[in-house]
Design a protein around this motif. Structure first.
Motif, PDB file in Angstrom:
ATOM      1  N   ARG A  76       0.810  -1.220   0.000  1.00  0.00           N
ATOM      2  CA  ARG A  76       0.000   0.000   0.000  1.00  0.00           C
ATOM      3  C   ARG A  76       0.842   1.267   0.000  1.00  0.00           C
ATOM      4  O   ARG A  76       0.313   2.374  -0.138  1.00  0.00           O
ATOM      5  CB  ARG A  76      -0.935   0.012   1.216  1.00  0.00           C
ATOM      6  CG  ARG A  76      -1.971  -1.103   1.195  1.00  0.00           C
ATOM      7  CD  ARG A  76      -2.872  -1.037   2.409  1.00  0.00           C
ATOM      8  NE  ARG A  76      -3.904  -2.075   2.369  1.00  0.00           N
ATOM      9  CZ  ARG A  76      -5.067  -1.956   1.764  1.00  0.00           C
ATOM     10  NH1 ARG A  76      -5.356  -0.828   1.119  1.00  0.00           N
ATOM     11  NH2 ARG A  76      -5.956  -2.928   1.772  1.00  0.00           N
ATOM     12  N   SER A  77       2.143   1.140   0.196  1.00  0.00           N
ATOM     13  CA  SER A  77       3.003   2.315   0.235  1.00  0.00           C
ATOM     14  C   SER A  77       4.396   1.935  -0.249  1.00  0.00           C
ATOM     15  O   SER A  77       4.725   0.751  -0.376  1.00  0.00           O
ATOM     16  CB  SER A  77       3.082   2.876   1.657  1.00  0.00           C
ATOM     17  OG  SER A  77       3.664   1.921   2.533  1.00  0.00           O
ATOM     18  N   THR A  78       5.204   2.946  -0.510  1.00  0.00           N
ATOM     19  CA  THR A  78       6.577   2.712  -0.947  1.00  0.00           C
ATOM     20  C   THR A  78       7.540   3.517  -0.074  1.00  0.00           C
ATOM     21  O   THR A  78       7.191   4.596   0.402  1.00  0.00           O
ATOM     22  CB  THR A  78       6.761   3.121  -2.420  1.00  0.00           C
ATOM     23  OG1 THR A  78       6.387   4.498  -2.594  1.00  0.00           O
ATOM     24  CG2 THR A  78       5.962   2.236  -3.340  1.00  0.00           C
ATOM     25  N   PRO A  79       8.755   2.967   0.131  1.00  0.00           N
ATOM     26  CA  PRO A  79       9.146   1.628  -0.287  1.00  0.00           C
ATOM     27  C   PRO A  79       8.550   0.569   0.629  1.00  0.00           C
ATOM     28  O   PRO A  79       8.324   0.812   1.811  1.00  0.00           O
ATOM     29  CB  PRO A  79      10.673   1.650  -0.156  1.00  0.00           C
ATOM     30  CG  PRO A  79      10.928   2.628   0.957  1.00  0.00           C
ATOM     31  CD  PRO A  79       9.858   3.683   0.811  1.00  0.00           C
ATOM     32  N   SER A  80       8.306  -0.596   0.061  1.00  0.00           N
ATOM     33  CA  SER A  80       7.901  -1.765   0.832  1.00  0.00           C
ATOM     34  C   SER A  80       8.791  -2.930   0.438  1.00  0.00           C
ATOM     35  O   SER A  80       9.240  -3.021  -0.710  1.00  0.00           O
ATOM     36  CB  SER A  80       6.432  -2.123   0.571  1.00  0.00           C
ATOM     37  OG  SER A  80       5.560  -1.203   1.187  1.00  0.00           O
ATOM     38  N   PHE A  81       9.035  -3.812   1.391  1.00  0.00           N
ATOM     39  CA  PHE A  81       9.927  -4.942   1.169  1.00  0.00           C
ATOM     40  C   PHE A  81       9.233  -6.229   1.600  1.00  0.00           C
ATOM     41  O   PHE A  81       8.720  -6.308   2.716  1.00  0.00           O
ATOM     42  CB  PHE A  81      11.224  -4.773   1.962  1.00  0.00           C
ATOM     43  CG  PHE A  81      11.963  -3.500   1.649  1.00  0.00           C
ATOM     44  CD1 PHE A  81      12.940  -3.468   0.660  1.00  0.00           C
ATOM     45  CD2 PHE A  81      11.670  -2.336   2.339  1.00  0.00           C
ATOM     46  CE1 PHE A  81      13.614  -2.292   0.366  1.00  0.00           C
ATOM     47  CE2 PHE A  81      12.333  -1.148   2.054  1.00  0.00           C
ATOM     48  CZ  PHE A  81      13.311  -1.132   1.067  1.00  0.00           C
ATOM     49  N   VAL A  82       9.220  -7.200   0.707  1.00  0.00           N
ATOM     50  CA  VAL A  82       8.723  -8.527   1.047  1.00  0.00           C
ATOM     51  C   VAL A  82       9.944  -9.413   1.239  1.00  0.00           C
ATOM     52  O   VAL A  82      10.672  -9.700   0.292  1.00  0.00           O
ATOM     53  CB  VAL A  82       7.805  -9.081  -0.061  1.00  0.00           C
ATOM     54  CG1 VAL A  82       7.294 -10.475   0.322  1.00  0.00           C
ATOM     55  CG2 VAL A  82       6.635  -8.136  -0.317  1.00  0.00           C
TER      56      VAL A  82
END
Length: 219
Positions: free
Chosen positions: A189-195
């Motif tokens: 839903r937002s940046t940055p995001s990390f999986v």
């Protein structure tokens, strides 16, 4: 949110011919809306993943980022090189970079980066993030497009190749559909995001922060 994203793939007056230049323009209406379902079915399979590192690395890290996101620029300018050296280059992490499109400029930037080819992609990404405050804050879309073409030229794109890249409406539509599918799949839903090995973490992180999460995932 849905309407804003749909605006990315609306037809309308273009700065240069048709294609990505004509996407998400302020005067667009719902006429000419591309069939997102068809785009997902026909085009998203052709969107290449941008990756670094050994495919058999013990930890998988996927970053979701926008080229117009200041926090993403901070991560790439301040942390990414060290993260790459300590975790990707050493075989600890297989890294995947996925673009997020919050606006037309981010889409155009991603298309230029992809058009230079996978070997030079991250070199262009570095230039885009390092100069983000210059090209992404320009008020005139034509000026942004010219700035992005100059960055592409530094990576070897001719003016004709850059024009063809930014006029590729089919690729632009496929990229938008691909981004929507991937972010929905991972709950971004937002940046940055990390999986990191399947677990979602959001927000800009220092090397110590992301390193601790990778080390924990590696066991």
């Amino acid at each position: 949110m849905i309407d804003r994203r749909k605006a990315l793939i609306l037809g309308g007056a273009a700065i240069l011919g048709t294609g990505a230049y004509g996407l998400w323009n302020g005067n667009s209406t719902t006429s000419g809306l591309v069939d997102l379902g068809a785009a997902r079915a026909q085009g998203t399979a052709d969107i290449a993943e941008i990756t670094l590192g050994r495919e058999d690395a013990p930890v998988k890290v996927v970053e979701y980022a926008s080229y117009t996101c200041p926090h993403c620029a901070s991560f790439h300018n301040d942390t990414f090189k060290d993260f790459k050296r300590e975790y990707i280059d050493t075989g600890k992490v297989h890294f995947t970079y996925r673009e997020v499109f919050f606006d037309r400029y981010g889409l155009w930037a991603a298309m230029i980066a992809r058009c230079v080819g996978p070997e030079r992609y991250f070199g262009v990404a570095d230039m885009l993030y390092q100069t983000q405050s210059e090209w992404a804050r320009q008020g005139d879309p034509a000026a942004v497009a010219q700035s992005l073409k100059r960055i592409g030229a530094q990576a070897g794109l001719s003016p004709e190749e850059a024009d063809a890249c930014l006029e590729d409406a089919e690729k632009a539509q496929a990229l938008v559909a691909w981004y929507e599918a991937k972010t929905a799949e991972d709950g971004v839903r937002s940046t940055p995001s990390f999986v990191i090995d399947g677990n979602l973490h959001s927000g800009n992180m220092s090397l110590a922060q992301i390193g601790a999460l990778v080390d924990e995932a590696a066991g």
